[in-house]
Each structure stands twice: as structure tokens, then as C-alpha cells.
Scaffold this motif. Structure first.
Motif, short mmCIF file in Angstrom:
data_model
loop_
_atom_site.label_atom_id
_atom_site.label_comp_id
_atom_site.label_asym_id
_atom_site.label_seq_id
_atom_site.Cartn_x
_atom_site.Cartn_y
_atom_site.Cartn_z
N ALA A 298 0.83 -1.20 0.00
CA ALA A 298 0.00 0.00 0.00
C ALA A 298 0.87 1.26 0.00
CB ALA A 298 -0.93 -0.01 1.20
N LEU A 299 1.97 1.24 0.76
CA LEU A 299 2.88 2.39 0.76
C LEU A 299 3.46 2.61 -0.64
CD1 LEU A 299 4.77 1.86 4.15
CD2 LEU A 299 3.10 3.65 3.60
N ILE A 300 3.78 1.53 -1.33
CA ILE A 300 4.29 1.64 -2.70
C ILE A 300 3.21 2.24 -3.60
CG2 ILE A 300 5.00 0.34 -4.75
CD1 ILE A 300 6.43 -1.62 -2.82
N ALA A 301 2.00 1.66 -3.55
CA ALA A 301 0.91 2.10 -4.41
C ALA A 301 0.54 3.56 -4.19
CB ALA A 301 -0.31 1.21 -4.20
N GLU A 302 0.69 4.04 -2.94
CA GLU A 302 0.36 5.42 -2.62
C GLU A 302 1.53 6.38 -2.83
OE1 GLU A 302 -1.04 5.04 1.38
OE2 GLU A 302 -2.87 4.01 0.76
N GLY A 303 2.68 5.86 -3.28
CA GLY A 303 3.84 6.72 -3.55
C GLY A 303 4.61 7.12 -2.31
N HIS A 304 4.52 6.33 -1.23
CA HIS A 304 5.19 6.68 0.02
C HIS A 304 6.42 5.83 0.32
CE1 HIS A 304 1.98 9.42 0.86
NE2 HIS A 304 1.07 8.45 0.90
N LEU A 305 6.78 4.92 -0.56
CA LEU A 305 7.96 4.09 -0.34
C LEU A 305 8.91 4.30 -1.51
CD1 LEU A 305 8.70 1.99 1.91
CD2 LEU A 305 8.23 0.24 0.22
N ASP A 306 10.16 4.63 -1.21
CA ASP A 306 11.11 4.97 -2.25
C ASP A 306 11.94 3.79 -2.74
OD1 ASP A 306 10.50 7.82 -2.30
OD2 ASP A 306 11.34 7.81 -0.28
N CYS A 307 12.15 2.82 -1.89
CA CYS A 307 12.84 1.60 -2.31
C CYS A 307 12.50 0.48 -1.34
CB CYS A 307 14.35 1.79 -2.46
SG CYS A 307 15.25 2.02 -0.93
N LEU A 308 12.73 -0.74 -1.80
CA LEU A 308 12.39 -1.93 -1.02
C LEU A 308 13.61 -2.84 -0.96
CD1 LEU A 308 10.21 -3.78 0.30
CD2 LEU A 308 9.81 -4.71 -2.00
N ILE A 309 13.96 -3.23 0.23
CA ILE A 309 15.04 -4.19 0.43
C ILE A 309 14.43 -5.40 1.12
CG2 ILE A 309 17.29 -4.63 1.47
CD1 ILE A 309 17.76 -1.54 1.17
N PHE A 310 14.42 -6.51 0.42
CA PHE A 310 13.71 -7.71 0.86
C PHE A 310 14.68 -8.88 0.79
CE2 PHE A 310 9.31 -9.91 0.40
CZ PHE A 310 9.68 -10.89 1.28
N PHE A 311 15.23 -9.29 1.92
CA PHE A 311 16.13 -10.44 1.94
C PHE A 311 15.28 -11.71 1.91
CE2 PHE A 311 20.30 -8.65 3.94
CZ PHE A 311 20.33 -7.66 2.99
N VAL A 312 15.22 -12.29 0.73
CA VAL A 312 14.41 -13.48 0.48
C VAL A 312 15.23 -14.72 0.82
CG1 VAL A 312 13.26 -14.78 -1.36
CG2 VAL A 312 13.14 -12.28 -1.34
N ASP A 313 14.58 -15.71 1.39
CA ASP A 313 15.22 -17.00 1.63
C ASP A 313 14.79 -17.94 0.50
OD1 ASP A 313 16.23 -19.42 2.45
OD2 ASP A 313 15.50 -19.25 4.51
N PRO A 314 15.62 -18.10 -0.53
CA PRO A 314 15.22 -18.88 -1.70
C PRO A 314 15.16 -20.39 -1.43
CG PRO A 314 17.50 -18.25 -1.91
CD PRO A 314 16.98 -17.58 -0.67
#
Length: 155
Positions: A76-92
Motif C-alpha cells: 500500500a505504501l508503494i501504491a500510494e507513492g510513500h515508499l522509495d525503495c524496497l530491500i527484501f532479503f528473500v530465503d530462496p
């Protein structure tokens, strides 16, 4: 918000880590405290708790745990323009019961041109880029402008 050329604008950075990556995320945040400390950090619930334990001086806004809506809150923060970048450490290597939520979050980052890093190496590249701190949500410049940043830098 005005800023001097020496002080980059404050960004809002989303942080998420699967269970097997939370400790690594905490170490990464601590190792990059100088860069990240200037920005607003938002993390899903359990990730926020672990990050605060490992980095007690950081102001980290905690959302709900990922499987309980935290991934959607970041989306929702992304969709509303309130998040500038995302860092997501995924466990593949570990299947995630809320995999559809994870895919939806990454998809939103792609749709809205939000830089997203899914591992430490990419996160390191992101925060050391000359574009880091310049880009704001919803203001991603055309490719020729982005490339000009690189063309004008000293190697």
C-alpha cells in the motif's frame, strides 16, 4: 522538502526479511548505519523487532508481520507513492506459506518503478549507486536522465 547538495533527501525505505534472513538483514543494516540512518525505515513486524534488537539506536517503524498483512501494508505504501525503495532479503531455499503476498509486493515494486533488492549483493549495489538518495517515489526519471548520472561520474 528542500535540501542542500551535501545532504541527500530523506527517503522511506521498506525492509523485509524471511525468517532465515532476519539476522543477515540486521547485520546488513548495522554495517550500513551511516547511509541508512539518514532515512526513514519501515519494516514488517518481526523484521522490525529483530532490526531494533540488533540496532537499538535506529528509529524503525514496524508494521504487521508479513503473513498477517505487513507485506500488503508495504505494498500500500508503494501504491500510494510513500515508499522509495524496497530491500527484501528473500530465503530462496525455504518455501513460504504466504508466497502470494511476497509475489504481490515485488510485483507492486516493479509496476511502480520502485527499486527493489532481494539479496545483500543487490542491496549493496543499490545503496552505493549515485542514484540512491536522488530518486523519490513516483519521480523515476527517464532512462536517458538516469544514464547521464553515470556518464558524468568519475571512475
Amino acid at each position: 522538502m528542500s535540501h542542500s547538495p551535501e545532504t541527500p533527501p530523506r527517503m522511506t525505505i521498506g525492509l523485509v526479511a524471511h525468517d532465515g534472513q532476519k539476522r543477515a538483514m540486521g547485520q546488513w543494516v548495522a554495517a550500513n548505519a551511516t547511509v541508512l540512518g539518514h532515512h526513514a525505515l519501515v519494516a514488517t513486524g518481526t523484521t522490525a523487532r529483530v532490526l531494533k534488537e540488533q540496532n537499538p539506536t535506529f528509529d524503525i517503524t514496524g508494521l504487521k508481520s508479513g503473513p498477517f498483512g505487513g507485506d500488503q501494508q508495504l505494498g500500500a505504501l508503494i501504491a500510494e507513492g510513500h515508499l522509495d525503495c524496497l530491500i527484501f532479503f528473500v530465503d530462496p531455499m525455504e518455501p513460504q506459506p504466504h508466497d502470494v503476498d511476497v509475489k504481490a509486493l515485488i510485483r507492486l515494486a516493479q509496476v511502480h518503478e520502485i527499486p527493489a533488492a532481494c539479496n545483500r549483493a543487490t542491496a549493496d549495489l543499490m545503496i552505493t549507486s549515485p542514484l540512491f538518495g536522488v530518486l523519490r517515489a513516483g519521480s523515476f526519471p527517464p532512462a536517458e536522465e538516469r544514464f547521464a548520472v553515470y556518464a558524468n561520474r568519475k571512475v
